[in-house]
Write a protein that holds these residues in place. Structure first.
Motif, PDB file in Angstrom:
ATOM      1  N   PHE A 181      -8.668  -7.309  -1.476  1.00 13.45           N
ATOM      2  CA  PHE A 181      -9.844  -6.443  -1.434  1.00 13.45           C
ATOM      3  C   PHE A 181      -9.498  -4.982  -1.732  1.00 13.45           C
ATOM      4  O   PHE A 181     -10.165  -4.318  -2.521  1.00 13.45           O
ATOM      5  N   GLU A 182      -8.450  -4.477  -1.088  1.00 18.42           N
ATOM      6  CA  GLU A 182      -8.095  -3.073  -1.276  1.00 18.42           C
ATOM      7  C   GLU A 182      -7.540  -2.816  -2.672  1.00 18.42           C
ATOM      8  O   GLU A 182      -7.731  -1.732  -3.232  1.00 18.42           O
ATOM      9  N   GLN A 226       0.817  -1.209   0.000  1.00 26.78           N
ATOM     10  CA  GLN A 226       0.000   0.000   0.000  1.00 26.78           C
ATOM     11  C   GLN A 226       0.855   1.265   0.000  1.00 26.78           C
ATOM     12  O   GLN A 226       0.473   2.269  -0.596  1.00 26.78           O
ATOM     13  N   ALA A 284     -10.471  -2.497  -4.882  1.00 29.89           N
ATOM     14  CA  ALA A 284     -11.118  -1.211  -4.595  1.00 29.89           C
ATOM     15  C   ALA A 284     -10.390  -0.073  -5.301  1.00 29.89           C
ATOM     16  O   ALA A 284     -11.023   0.865  -5.797  1.00 29.89           O
ATOM     17  N   GLN A 285      -9.062  -0.149  -5.370  1.00 24.27           N
ATOM     18  CA  GLN A 285      -8.287   0.878  -6.066  1.00 24.27           C
ATOM     19  C   GLN A 285      -8.616   0.899  -7.559  1.00 24.27           C
ATOM     20  O   GLN A 285      -8.714   1.960  -8.176  1.00 24.27           O
ATOM     21  N   TRP A 331       1.432   2.730  -3.475  1.00 29.22           N
ATOM     22  CA  TRP A 331       0.295   2.904  -4.369  1.00 29.22           C
ATOM     23  C   TRP A 331       0.254   4.265  -5.062  1.00 29.22           C
ATOM     24  O   TRP A 331      -0.429   4.421  -6.071  1.00 29.22           O
ATOM     25  N   ASP A 339      -6.266 -10.023   1.183  1.00 28.68           N
ATOM     26  CA  ASP A 339      -5.266  -9.021   0.808  1.00 28.68           C
ATOM     27  C   ASP A 339      -5.617  -8.335  -0.513  1.00 28.68           C
ATOM     28  O   ASP A 339      -5.070  -7.270  -0.819  1.00 28.68           O
TER      29      ASP A 339
END
Length: 212
Positions: free
Chosen positions: A130-131, A101, A134-135, A104, A128
């Motif tokens: 999911f984010e 992250q 989402a991005q 990013w 791991d």
């Protein structure tokens, strides 16, 4: 759309594109830390891939989760880059993003001009991802999901994975082995076919006019 098979697209020593190429597409390979992005880019690239890896250090202890990937010693800190000629007229430029992250912010530049992304996931550490997904949704970037099948990974049905990742019905989900060139290439072709479909009017750029 016609794609060359893996035998025709075997890695070549020639770093230059053939004169017949008329189109180029840029795609991202994204995913959480340690899911196999660098391996994928390296396995498909017909040129020597660009890697920006650094050794994992004690500074990452408690920050980078090595659960399930205890043998990992290197991590991408900027990007991976490779090239894949899909057929005589179409070439793909593949950009792998860092998984952590804290890197990013680099996505902003890498995503510019990209038509879509291949989101690589590891079922041993599915949460791991999911984010990462989402991005992609935040940026409005169409994507396909590629499940990297590790030797000790459990096998799940596509619909189970779709539900677990909260994916729309039209989002492609494929299983592949990032170490295998043909398997990785098939995953990328799935993405290109998806972004060339009716749901994405921008599609793959039309061929440039031949020089006259």
């Amino acid at each position: 759309m016609v794609f060359a098979d893996s035998a025709e697209s075997a890695p070549a020593a020639d770093r230059y594109l053939p004169d017949s190429v008329r189109r180029a597409v840029k795609v991202l390979v994204v995913g959480a830390f340690g899911v196999g992005k660098t391996t994928l880019v390296g396995s498909v690239s017909e040129i020597e891939p660009l890697r920006t890896e650094e050794a994992l250090t004690e500074a990452g202890v408690g920050v980078d989760d090595l659960t399930g990937i205890d043998g990992k010693r290197m991590t991408t800190v900027a990007m991976d880059f490779g090239r894949l000629t899909l057929n005589s007229q179409l070439v793909m430029y593949v950009f792998g993003t860092p998984g952590q992250q804290r890197f990013w912010e680099l996505w902003e530049g890498l995503a510019e001009g990209a038509l879509g992304a291949l989101a690589v996931v590891d079922t041993r550490r599915l949460a791991d991802s999911f984010e990462v997904l989402a991005q992609l949704e935040l940026r409005g970037l169409p994507f396909a999901v590629a499940v990297n099948q590790f030797p000790d990974s459990a096998v799940y049905a596509t619909e189970e994975l779709r539900g677990a990742l909260d994916l729309t019905e039209d989002t492609p989900v494929v299983t592949f082995d990032a170490r295998d060139r043909a398997s990785s290439m098939d995953a990328l072709v799935t993405l290109v076919e998806y972004i060339s479909g009716p749901a994405h009017p921008q599609g793959v750029p039309a061929p440039a006019a031949a020089p006259g």
